[in-house]
Design a protein around this motif. Structure first.
Motif, PDB file in Angstrom:
ATOM      1  N   LEU A  36      -1.508   1.905   7.697  1.00 48.41           N
ATOM      2  CA  LEU A  36      -0.892   0.748   7.040  1.00 48.41           C
ATOM      3  C   LEU A  36      -0.292   1.160   5.701  1.00 48.41           C
ATOM      4  O   LEU A  36      -0.921   1.885   4.916  1.00 48.41           O
ATOM      5  CB  LEU A  36      -1.932  -0.350   6.824  1.00 48.41           C
ATOM      6  N   GLU A  37       0.953   0.690   5.429  1.00 47.54           N
ATOM      7  CA  GLU A  37       1.609   1.004   4.163  1.00 47.54           C
ATOM      8  C   GLU A  37       0.790   0.523   2.970  1.00 47.54           C
ATOM      9  O   GLU A  37       0.813   1.139   1.899  1.00 47.54           O
ATOM     10  CB  GLU A  37       3.002   0.365   4.119  1.00 47.54           C
ATOM     11  N   ALA A  38       0.080  -0.576   3.139  1.00 42.11           N
ATOM     12  CA  ALA A  38      -0.701  -1.141   2.034  1.00 42.11           C
ATOM     13  C   ALA A  38      -1.802  -0.194   1.571  1.00 42.11           C
ATOM     14  O   ALA A  38      -2.327  -0.333   0.460  1.00 42.11           O
ATOM     15  CB  ALA A  38      -1.309  -2.475   2.461  1.00 42.11           C
ATOM     16  N   HIS A  39      -2.158   0.776   2.419  1.00 39.41           N
ATOM     17  CA  HIS A  39      -3.215   1.724   2.075  1.00 39.41           C
ATOM     18  C   HIS A  39      -2.668   2.988   1.424  1.00 39.41           C
ATOM     19  O   HIS A  39      -3.409   3.964   1.247  1.00 39.41           O
ATOM     20  CB  HIS A  39      -4.026   2.082   3.321  1.00 39.41           C
ATOM     21  N   GLY A  40      -1.381   2.983   1.093  1.00 34.10           N
ATOM     22  CA  GLY A  40      -0.808   4.111   0.374  1.00 34.10           C
ATOM     23  C   GLY A  40      -0.057   5.086   1.256  1.00 34.10           C
ATOM     24  O   GLY A  40       0.077   4.897   2.474  1.00 34.10           O
ATOM     25  N   ASP A  41       0.430   6.143   0.600  1.00 34.12           N
ATOM     26  CA  ASP A  41       1.147   7.203   1.311  1.00 34.12           C
ATOM     27  C   ASP A  41       0.190   8.256   1.838  1.00 34.12           C
ATOM     28  O   ASP A  41       0.426   8.875   2.875  1.00 34.12           O
ATOM     29  CB  ASP A  41       2.172   7.855   0.380  1.00 34.12           C
ATOM     30  N   LEU A  42      -0.909   8.463   1.101  1.00 31.57           N
ATOM     31  CA  LEU A  42      -1.983   9.350   1.533  1.00 31.57           C
ATOM     32  C   LEU A  42      -3.304   8.708   1.153  1.00 31.57           C
ATOM     33  O   LEU A  42      -3.382   7.925   0.190  1.00 31.57           O
ATOM     34  CB  LEU A  42      -1.866  10.726   0.863  1.00 31.57           C
ATOM     35  N   ALA A  43      -4.362   9.062   1.872  1.00 36.78           N
ATOM     36  CA  ALA A  43      -5.687   8.537   1.568  1.00 36.78           C
ATOM     37  C   ALA A  43      -6.732   9.589   1.883  1.00 36.78           C
ATOM     38  O   ALA A  43      -6.527  10.448   2.755  1.00 36.78           O
ATOM     39  CB  ALA A  43      -5.961   7.260   2.364  1.00 36.78           C
ATOM     40  N   THR A  44      -7.857   9.509   1.168  1.00 35.22           N
ATOM     41  CA  THR A  44      -8.955  10.447   1.431  1.00 35.22           C
ATOM     42  C   THR A  44     -10.296   9.721   1.373  1.00 35.22           C
ATOM     43  O   THR A  44     -10.470   8.754   0.619  1.00 35.22           O
ATOM     44  CB  THR A  44      -8.961  11.600   0.417  1.00 35.22           C
ATOM     45  N   ASP A  71      -3.560  11.249 -14.287  1.00 40.07           N
ATOM     46  CA  ASP A  71      -2.595  11.767 -15.259  1.00 40.07           C
ATOM     47  C   ASP A  71      -1.411  12.465 -14.585  1.00 40.07           C
ATOM     48  O   ASP A  71      -0.479  12.902 -15.254  1.00 40.07           O
ATOM     49  CB  ASP A  71      -3.277  12.743 -16.227  1.00 40.07           C
ATOM     50  N   ASP A  72      -1.431  12.560 -13.266  1.00 42.87           N
ATOM     51  CA  ASP A  72      -0.314  13.157 -12.533  1.00 42.87           C
ATOM     52  C   ASP A  72       0.769  12.100 -12.340  1.00 42.87           C
ATOM     53  O   ASP A  72       0.540  11.067 -11.702  1.00 42.87           O
ATOM     54  CB  ASP A  72      -0.800  13.676 -11.174  1.00 42.87           C
ATOM     55  N   GLU A  73       1.966  12.352 -12.861  1.00 43.74           N
ATOM     56  CA  GLU A  73       3.044  11.362 -12.829  1.00 43.74           C
ATOM     57  C   GLU A  73       3.617  11.140 -11.439  1.00 43.74           C
ATOM     58  O   GLU A  73       4.389  10.220 -11.218  1.00 43.74           O
ATOM     59  CB  GLU A  73       4.173  11.794 -13.764  1.00 43.74           C
ATOM     60  N   ARG A  74       3.212  11.961 -10.466  1.00 39.02           N
ATOM     61  CA  ARG A  74       3.763  11.822  -9.114  1.00 39.02           C
ATOM     62  C   ARG A  74       3.246  10.575  -8.404  1.00 39.02           C
ATOM     63  O   ARG A  74       3.871  10.096  -7.466  1.00 39.02           O
ATOM     64  CB  ARG A  74       3.424  13.046  -8.268  1.00 39.02           C
ATOM     65  N   TRP A  75       2.089  10.079  -8.833  1.00 38.63           N
ATOM     66  CA  TRP A  75       1.474   9.008  -8.050  1.00 38.63           C
ATOM     67  C   TRP A  75       0.708   8.003  -8.916  1.00 38.63           C
ATOM     68  O   TRP A  75       0.425   8.243 -10.079  1.00 38.63           O
ATOM     69  CB  TRP A  75       0.541   9.593  -7.013  1.00 38.63           C
ATOM     70  N   ARG A  76       0.399   6.885  -8.276  1.00 37.92           N
ATOM     71  CA  ARG A  76      -0.630   5.985  -8.793  1.00 37.92           C
ATOM     72  C   ARG A  76      -1.727   5.945  -7.747  1.00 37.92           C
ATOM     73  O   ARG A  76      -1.487   6.177  -6.553  1.00 37.92           O
ATOM     74  CB  ARG A  76      -0.074   4.590  -9.079  1.00 37.92           C
ATOM     75  N   ILE A  77      -2.947   5.655  -8.189  1.00 39.17           N
ATOM     76  CA  ILE A  77      -4.109   5.726  -7.298  1.00 39.17           C
ATOM     77  C   ILE A  77      -4.856   4.404  -7.309  1.00 39.17           C
ATOM     78  O   ILE A  77      -5.056   3.794  -8.366  1.00 39.17           O
ATOM     79  CB  ILE A  77      -5.067   6.857  -7.734  1.00 39.17           C
ATOM     80  N   GLU A  78      -5.260   3.970  -6.125  1.00 38.63           N
ATOM     81  CA  GLU A  78      -6.097   2.782  -5.994  1.00 38.63           C
ATOM     82  C   GLU A  78      -7.400   3.182  -5.307  1.00 38.63           C
ATOM     83  O   GLU A  78      -7.404   4.012  -4.396  1.00 38.63           O
ATOM     84  CB  GLU A  78      -5.401   1.704  -5.164  1.00 38.63           C
ATOM     85  N   VAL A  79      -8.496   2.597  -5.761  1.00 39.84           N
ATOM     86  CA  VAL A  79      -9.795   2.794  -5.128  1.00 39.84           C
ATOM     87  C   VAL A  79     -10.113   1.559  -4.290  1.00 39.84           C
ATOM     88  O   VAL A  79     -10.035   0.438  -4.783  1.00 39.84           O
ATOM     89  CB  VAL A  79     -10.897   3.019  -6.178  1.00 39.84           C
ATOM     90  N   LEU A  85      -9.822   6.688  -1.655  1.00 34.59           N
ATOM     91  CA  LEU A  85      -8.820   6.925  -2.689  1.00 34.59           C
ATOM     92  C   LEU A  85      -7.460   6.836  -2.012  1.00 34.59           C
ATOM     93  O   LEU A  85      -7.158   7.633  -1.100  1.00 34.59           O
ATOM     94  CB  LEU A  85      -8.990   8.311  -3.314  1.00 34.59           C
ATOM     95  N   ASN A  86      -6.629   5.890  -2.419  1.00 39.09           N
ATOM     96  CA  ASN A  86      -5.302   5.706  -1.845  1.00 39.09           C
ATOM     97  C   ASN A  86      -4.244   6.137  -2.853  1.00 39.09           C
ATOM     98  O   ASN A  86      -4.242   5.674  -4.003  1.00 39.09           O
ATOM     99  CB  ASN A  86      -5.071   4.247  -1.445  1.00 39.09           C
ATOM    100  N   PHE A  87      -3.336   7.042  -2.423  1.00 37.24           N
ATOM    101  CA  PHE A  87      -2.313   7.596  -3.298  1.00 37.24           C
ATOM    102  C   PHE A  87      -0.946   6.989  -2.953  1.00 37.24           C
ATOM    103  O   PHE A  87      -0.545   6.988  -1.779  1.00 37.24           O
ATOM    104  CB  PHE A  87      -2.231   9.113  -3.133  1.00 37.24           C
ATOM    105  N   PHE A  88      -0.224   6.518  -3.954  1.00 35.23           N
ATOM    106  CA  PHE A  88       1.122   5.963  -3.793  1.00 35.23           C
ATOM    107  C   PHE A  88       2.078   6.815  -4.626  1.00 35.23           C
ATOM    108  O   PHE A  88       2.003   6.839  -5.856  1.00 35.23           O
ATOM    109  CB  PHE A  88       1.170   4.509  -4.287  1.00 35.23           C
ATOM    110  N   PHE A  89       2.975   7.554  -3.953  1.00 34.19           N
ATOM    111  CA  PHE A  89       3.906   8.422  -4.666  1.00 34.19           C
ATOM    112  C   PHE A  89       5.018   7.598  -5.307  1.00 34.19           C
ATOM    113  O   PHE A  89       5.506   6.620  -4.720  1.00 34.19           O
ATOM    114  CB  PHE A  89       4.504   9.462  -3.724  1.00 34.19           C
ATOM    115  N   SER A  90       5.441   8.002  -6.504  1.00 31.17           N
ATOM    116  CA  SER A  90       6.505   7.275  -7.202  1.00 31.17           C
ATOM    117  C   SER A  90       7.840   7.522  -6.517  1.00 31.17           C
ATOM    118  O   SER A  90       8.108   8.607  -5.995  1.00 31.17           O
ATOM    119  CB  SER A  90       6.587   7.733  -8.662  1.00 31.17           C
ATOM    120  N   HIS A  91       8.702   6.510  -6.523  1.00 30.16           N
ATOM    121  CA  HIS A  91      10.015   6.628  -5.910  1.00 30.16           C
ATOM    122  C   HIS A  91      10.871   7.663  -6.643  1.00 30.16           C
ATOM    123  O   HIS A  91      11.648   8.389  -6.009  1.00 30.16           O
ATOM    124  CB  HIS A  91      10.714   5.269  -5.898  1.00 30.16           C
TER     125      HIS A  91
END
Length: 610
Positions: A36-44, A71-79, A85-91
């Motif tokens: 599901l897109e709502a769970h991010g681009d990657l998850a662990t 602190d990595d500008e490539r993504w935001r993270i949601e728990v 851990l769900n990772f959303f990469f910046s456009h």
């Protein structure tokens, strides 16, 4: 940075784990693309695997890791509960790295391991059928993938010119004539003769004595009969190689079974096997007088032995015995080597080597770190015995690195079960001819502006056939259905090829010949889905190099084409205003580059117009 997001994200996560909990034993973690897109681009789920070790709630561990990684500008993270851990990469990151990603597609690090890949291995007694084609297509794509990710590979074709099948054809030609009709391929002619002799065996059992005589003579590789049978096998093999060249399948080395005898490989293998207590001569029972490989299993009754016979009581070496010798050579464990020459009649573009008693010495061939054998599922037991033999001899690492890549049988819709002995089945050449004729009458036609490499209806037919055979799990049986395989929609070769042609048409109309750099990182949902799919390609290649499940590639190709078509239907491209026009043309260019690479890996043509 290679821009393989899964691997790099995993490395960042593991680095954070080691920094926060140095004493925690964590060797690896799962990083996956959520459904599901709502769970991010990657998850662990690494926090949940660490919870029993650290004796902490998974959510607390996930929050600690998220703080360390944010602190990595490539993504935001949601728990998310219970500790993902769900990772959303910046456009911005996704869009502005597309050009660099395209330039790194071929920049996999070189690996030191060499993989010997054995596939096709059709008995040189008659024409190839569609089951053989599935073997060759699977093996060819696996080889493409392994080379792409940096392995050194060597593709071997084992030619069984001392077996019962070629002996049958040899007897048939002697009994019924050896001159084909004008214009008839020799292997097609032998297809009929092979069925004819097997029918004759039922009526005249004395013909079996002639076959037995030939098989006995073949044990002496220097006999007159062995020379005549190899000449027959060579002629049929050339037709097989021609059929495979039509599908773009090529090889590095032909290994002749008769040369295994000539170079006394079995003699040396026998000496090696005698070092093991598991290789013994039976003095009583059903296998009396035979040399067998003890499997360690117990017999259920007196009639069936769990042990594998390698040498019969008449001193005839079984196929498995020869195969063990062959694999000891592959792993450079035999202490013997072939001599090598060039197969001058090879229809393929690259040079084809062959084992040759009159050839030269070479250290180029064999010496594998890993061995992958593409052989149908019915040969699982003999393959297991070769693996067991290596283990019993103490070569546990080599046994571990020997892999049987099995696959299910192929049928043609409307046809019954194939039987070579009865002459029932669909020849590879006939299948390609039939599908080419069907392609030429379809609603779509093929065009190519590349005068040096035009794409024909036959090229599209090859794509139809190969894609259909590759899209299924290799272990499943498949029924080839042209209506389904040749459809312009759905998970088919023409659907993927049409997506490439559509992208090529857009770029041609725009006059785009190189990557147009976008000016903004703002992406719509359809654009974001497409660019994320593009980045998955490297991860798919690496996954298939480990699993060898090539249907992962066709599934990815289908999802990629779907993402592109959804993007195209949702947005204007050529008539869009700037900066949208340049951004969308950049995505079209990137899509065409990646889907062309996918098709090339599958060995399928990429038409510019369709």
């Amino acid at each position: 940075m290679s821009l393989n997001f899964i691997r790099e994200t995993k490395e960042k996560i593991l680095s954070a784990v080691r920094e926060k909990w140095p004493d925690a034993a964590v060797g690896d973690c799962a990083v996956e693309v959520p459904n599901l897109e709502a769970h991010g681009d990657l998850a662990t789920n690494v926090a949940m695997t660490l919870a029993p070790v650290l004796k902490q709630p998974p959510v607390r561990i996930a929050e600690t890791l998220a703080d360390a990684l944010r602190d990595d500008e490539r993504w935001r993270i949601e728990v998310k509960q219970p500790g993902f851990l769900n990772f959303f990469f910046s456009h911005d990151f996704l869009l502005f790295n597309v050009q660099r990603y395209l330039s790194t597609l071929t920049e996999f690090p070189k690996r030191t391991e060499k993989i010997v890949l054995e596939h096709t291995n059709v008995n040189p007694n008659k024409a190839m059928h569609i089951g053989h084609l599935r073997n060759a297509v699977l093996g060819d794509v696996i080889n493409n993938v392994l080379k792409r990710v940096g392995y050194r590979t060597e593709v071997q074709y084992y030619v069984d010119d001392t077996g019962a099948q070629v002996a049958d054809t040899f007897v048939a030609l002697k009994e019924f004539g050896d001159v084909p009709a004008k214009g008839q391929k020799f292997d097609h002619f032998c297809w009929d003769r092979y069925a004819q002799i097997n029918a004759a065996y039922q009526k005249d059992p004395h013909l079996l004595e002639k076959r037995s005589s030939i098989l006995h003579a073949l044990e002496d590789a220097d006999s007159t009969e062995a020379g005549a049978v190899k000449e027959l096998a060579s002629r049929i093999l050339n037709d097989h190689l021609s059929s495979m060249a039509d599908f773009g399948v090529s090889y590095d080395l032909l290994v002749w079974e008769s040369d295994i005898l000539r170079f006394e490989f079995w003699k040396h293998a026998f000496e090696v096997l005698q070092r093991s207590d598991s290789f013994t001569k039976e003095n009583e029972g059903k296998n009396k007088g035979c040399w067998v490989l003890k499997t360690g299993e117990t017999s259920q009754d007196e009639e069936h032995s769990p042990d594998k016979i390698l040498v019969k009581s008449d001193n005839t070496v079984t196929y498995t015995g020869k195969d063990i010798a062959y694999h000891l050579w592959k792993f450079d464990l035999l202490g013997k080597d072939f001599r090598y020459g060039t197969w001058k009649k090879a229809p393929q573009k690259k040079s084809l080597a062959t084992t040759d008693t009159q050839g030269k010495k070479s250290s180029k061939y064999g010496r594998a770190d890993r061995v992958y054998n593409v052989i149908d599922v019915r040969q699982a037991y003999p393959q297991a015995m070769v693996k067991l033999a290596l283990e019993k001899l103490g070569y546990e690492q080599e046994s571990k690195h020997l892999k049987h890549v099995s696959y299910g049988i192929v049928k043609l819709a409307g046809e019954g079960k194939m039987s070579g002995r009865e002459g029932r089945g669909v020849k590879v050449d006939d299948l390609l001819r039939m599908v080419t004729e069907r392609v030429s009458t379809q609603a779509y036609s093929v065009q190519s502006k590349r005068l040096d490499a035009p794409i024909s209806d036959c090229d599209i037919a090859v794509g139809v056939i190969k894609y259909f055979m590759l899209r299924y799990n290799p272990h499943s049986e498949i029924v080839f259905d042209f209506k389904e395989a040749g459809a312009i929609t759905g998970n088919t070769g023409p659907y993927i090829q049409y997506a490439h042609a559509r992208a090529s048409g857009i770029l041609a109309k725009a006059g785009i010949h190189s990557f147009p750099k976008p000016q903004t990182g703002s992406l719509s949902s359809a654009e974001a889905r497409l660019v994320k799919q593009l980045y998955r390609w490297v991860a798919v290649l690496e996954s298939v190099s480990e699993t060898l499940n090539v249907n992962e590639i066709t599934q990815y190709a289908f999802e990629l084409a779907n993402s592109f078509n959804s993007f195209y239907e949702a947005h204007l491209v050529l008539k869009a205003e700037e900066p949208d026009r340049t951004r969308r043309l950049a995505l079209v260019y990137a899509f065409r580059s990646v889907v062309a690479d996918v098709l090339a890996t599958l060995g399928i043509a990429a038409p510019e117009a369709m």
